[in-house]
Design an enzyme around this catalytic site. Structure first.
Site, mmCIF file in Angstrom:
data_model
loop_
_atom_site.group_PDB
_atom_site.id
_atom_site.type_symbol
_atom_site.label_atom_id
_atom_site.label_comp_id
_atom_site.label_asym_id
_atom_site.label_seq_id
_atom_site.Cartn_x
_atom_site.Cartn_y
_atom_site.Cartn_z
ATOM 1 N N HIS A 167 15.544 -49.879 -23.449
ATOM 2 C CA HIS A 167 15.787 -48.839 -22.446
ATOM 3 C C HIS A 167 14.878 -49.143 -21.247
ATOM 4 O O HIS A 167 13.797 -49.725 -21.419
ATOM 5 C CB HIS A 167 15.407 -47.496 -23.082
ATOM 6 C CG HIS A 167 15.682 -46.292 -22.243
ATOM 7 N ND1 HIS A 167 14.833 -45.871 -21.248
ATOM 8 C CD2 HIS A 167 16.699 -45.412 -22.271
ATOM 9 C CE1 HIS A 167 15.323 -44.766 -20.700
ATOM 10 N NE2 HIS A 167 16.459 -44.469 -21.294
ATOM 11 N N ASP A 193 9.383 -48.119 -29.693
ATOM 12 C CA ASP A 193 10.001 -47.007 -28.987
ATOM 13 C C ASP A 193 10.937 -46.317 -29.985
ATOM 14 O O ASP A 193 12.022 -46.808 -30.276
ATOM 15 C CB ASP A 193 10.763 -47.552 -27.770
ATOM 16 C CG ASP A 193 11.562 -46.471 -27.059
ATOM 17 O OD1 ASP A 193 11.573 -45.322 -27.539
ATOM 18 O OD2 ASP A 193 12.182 -46.795 -26.029
ATOM 19 N N GLN A 217 15.119 -43.055 -30.235
ATOM 20 C CA GLN A 217 16.414 -42.888 -30.905
ATOM 21 C C GLN A 217 16.296 -43.028 -32.417
ATOM 22 O O GLN A 217 17.317 -42.974 -33.112
ATOM 23 C CB GLN A 217 17.427 -43.914 -30.378
ATOM 24 C CG GLN A 217 17.707 -43.830 -28.894
ATOM 25 C CD GLN A 217 18.404 -42.533 -28.486
ATOM 26 O OE1 GLN A 217 18.903 -41.773 -29.323
ATOM 27 N NE2 GLN A 217 18.429 -42.261 -27.195
ATOM 28 N N LYS A 241 15.070 -34.982 -27.904
ATOM 29 C CA LYS A 241 16.132 -35.671 -28.659
ATOM 30 C C LYS A 241 16.063 -35.297 -30.130
ATOM 31 O O LYS A 241 16.813 -35.799 -30.954
ATOM 32 C CB LYS A 241 15.982 -37.182 -28.511
ATOM 33 C CG LYS A 241 16.155 -37.692 -27.077
ATOM 34 C CD LYS A 241 16.149 -39.193 -27.051
ATOM 35 C CE LYS A 241 15.914 -39.779 -25.680
ATOM 36 N NZ LYS A 241 16.979 -39.562 -24.721
ATOM 37 N N CYS A 283 20.794 -46.156 -19.002
ATOM 38 C CA CYS A 283 19.437 -46.621 -18.671
ATOM 39 C C CYS A 283 19.099 -47.881 -19.470
ATOM 40 O O CYS A 283 17.950 -48.060 -19.916
ATOM 41 C CB CYS A 283 18.384 -45.535 -18.919
ATOM 42 S SG CYS A 283 18.692 -44.045 -17.983
HETATM 43 N N1 C6P Z 1 17.546 -42.226 -23.544
HETATM 44 C C1 C6P Z 1 19.932 -41.752 -23.404
HETATM 45 O O1 C6P Z 1 20.885 -41.087 -23.021
HETATM 46 P P1 C6P Z 1 12.721 -39.756 -22.187
HETATM 47 O O2 C6P Z 1 13.610 -39.734 -20.984
HETATM 48 O O3 C6P Z 1 11.296 -40.109 -21.845
HETATM 49 O O4 C6P Z 1 12.844 -38.558 -23.053
HETATM 50 O O5 C6P Z 1 13.254 -40.963 -23.122
HETATM 51 C C2 C6P Z 1 13.378 -42.248 -22.604
HETATM 52 C C3 C6P Z 1 13.987 -43.162 -23.600
HETATM 53 C C4 C6P Z 1 13.207 -44.181 -24.121
HETATM 54 N N2 C6P Z 1 13.686 -45.008 -25.056
HETATM 55 C C5 C6P Z 1 14.925 -44.893 -25.537
HETATM 56 C C6 C6P Z 1 15.401 -45.838 -26.596
HETATM 57 C C7 C6P Z 1 15.769 -43.878 -25.051
HETATM 58 O O6 C6P Z 1 17.002 -43.776 -25.534
HETATM 59 C C8 C6P Z 1 15.287 -43.004 -24.047
HETATM 60 C C9 C6P Z 1 16.188 -41.952 -23.445
HETATM 61 C C10 C6P Z 1 18.529 -41.246 -23.122
HETATM 62 O O7 C6P Z 1 20.066 -42.790 -24.055
HETATM 63 C C11 C6P Z 1 18.386 -40.799 -21.705
HETATM 64 S S1 C6P Z 1 18.420 -42.144 -20.582
#
Ligand code: C6P
Length: 420
Positions: free
Chosen positions: A137, A214, A217, A240, A378
């Site tokens: 991401h 990370d 997910q 999430k 993203c």
């Molecule tokens: N992915 C998606 O729709 P934040 O925005 O900080 O809560 O998470 C960022 C982020 C980091 N790593 C991974 C693997 C992610 O999937 C995400 C966020 C969302 O897939 C919003 S772009």
């Protein structure tokens, strides 16, 4: 798996999870969109909040709100206790050895930026190398790129195959005397791939290199044990995981966090300040400058308790059943191409449909009450790797039903009709 319709009771009680009952906890799932029952399949972007979390937030705001770690008065003590309870909850959720290894942040993005700004700026220098994977991401690419620009370091990227699985032999080959850090997604948001992170951490450690995982997910969908994974850092976002936005966790091994400088300066991260010099607070407060997101953190604690009561194994089993059912069913749809077909996947179904733009797919599905995400998620390098500008992505949660998968299929047929 057969496509023959199953009885509702069979379909909706999979993995020992009574989904119909679970859904009663989620007020938003009762609403309609464009006159149709909401079918919420955008859980990878943000999941929905059960009443237990909403109620906890309301109780906190109604009875307990004050600043934390600052007051001797009753409300401040109540708020501080609730805040620190959430830390213990997160510690147990991740299997961390110590409470002080849990740092509260705004989300996964902020957690990665913290590690980059603190660990990265202190221990990565000119000519050094950072290994990332091809499926990261942007939140796990851009901060490292910024560091490379500042320091004259460089990124090395683990390639993946057409299924969306990382090439582990190539990963091994990337290590050399200049490798200083590895940052990897546990589960890919754009493909659903569950990476073999335990083995990948072991490989990095064999080269003396620390690893950040990370888990944005992963943490909401599969059991995570940071001690078993032996990762050095693990990050996830509360929103999430059925919790509030503005909450998230950075786990770090105490020994590493101890030797890292603070990132942001301000209240709570200090022990003593004079104009000449500041001494810093102990962990975890050294990394929690300023008034934290108190209500979101307390809500996150409630969300973790909610998920743990259901059980991450049961959640994973139900979501796998949904993914298998959906994957099998869409195979028959002419022109539909699944992007991400790894052997080990979380419940993410990314797809293209002929030359119909994913934004059109998303917009038409929305007219049918079905929420999916359309775009690059993203993860633009993933789109580039697969030669597509974007995908439509259905991402499932434990509160989704097989009927909702059927609704998605019907919706995709409607999209095809519009463009026939
Ligand atoms: N992915 C998606 O729709 P934040 O925005 O900080 O809560 O998470 C960022 C982020 C980091 N790593 C991974 C693997 C992610 O999937 C995400 C966020 C969302 O897939 C919003 S772009």
């Amino acid at each position: 798996m057969s496509n023959a319709p199953l009885m509702k009771s069979e379909k909706d009680v999979s993995g020992g999870l009574d989904v119909i009952k679970v859904r009663e906890d989620f007020p938003i799932l009762q609403r309609s969109v464009h006159g149709r029952p909401l079918v919420y399949l955008d859980n990878a972007a943000s999941s929905q909040m059960p009443r237990q979390v909403i109620d906890r937030l309301v109780y906190y705001q109604t009875h307990e709100h004050a600043n934390v770690h600052r007051g001797v008065h009753t409300l401040s003590q109540l708020a501080s206790t609730a805040f620190e309870d959430a830390r213990r909850t997160a510690q147990h959720f991740l299997g961390a050895r110590e409470e002080r290894e849990i740092i509260f942040v705004r989300g996964a993005t902020e957690a990665i930026n913290l590690v980059m700004n603190s660990y990265g700026r202190a221990f990565i220098g000119e000519g050094d190398e950072i290994i990332l994977s091809a499926m990261e991401h942007h939140a796990n690419i851009v901060p490292w790129q910024m560091l490379c620009q500042e320091k004259g370091a460089r990124l090395r990227v683990i390639p993946m195959d057409d299924a969306g699985e990382l090439l582990l032999d190539e990963y091994e080959k990337l290590f050399n005397a200049r490798t200083r850090f590895v940052a990897l997604s546990h589960v890919s948001n754009a493909l659903g791939t569950i990476n073999p992170v335990r083995e990948m951490v072991a490989t990095a450690h064999a080269h003396g290199v620390p690893v950040l995982l990370d888990g944005a997910q992963a943490a909401p969908h599969i059991p995570v044990d940071v001690q078993a994974l032996d990762c050095d850092f693990y990050v996830f976002s509360g929103h999430k995981l059925c919790g509030p936005t503005g909450s998230g966790v950075l786990y770090g091994k105490a020994a590493l966090l101890e030797k890292m400088p603070p990132w942001q300066g301000g209240g709570d991260m200090i022990l003593n300040v004079t104009f000449g010099r500041t001494t810093y607070n102990e962990l975890p407060y050294k990394f929690e400058a300023g008034t934290p997101a108190i209500a979101p953190v307390i809500g996150l604690g409630a969300a973790i308790n909610y998920l743990t009561a259901i059980g991450l194994e049961r959640i994973a089993a139900h979501e796998q059943a949904l993914l298998e059912y959906a994957t099998e069913a869409v195979r028959d749809i002419e022109g539909l191409c699944i992007i991400g077909t790894a052997r080990h996947k979380a419940a993410v179904l990314s797809f293209t449909l002929g030359d119909i733009h994913p934004h059109d797919i998303g917009t038409i599905l929305d007219q049918h009450g079905i929420a999916v995400r359309a775009g690059h998620h993203c993860a633009q390098p993933v789109m580039q790797r697969f030669g597509v500008p974007a995908t439509a992505r259905a991402s499932f949660a434990f509160y989704n039903t097989f009927e909702e998968v059927d609704a998605l299929l019907k919706g995709i047929h409607e999209v095809r009709k519009v463009f026939a």
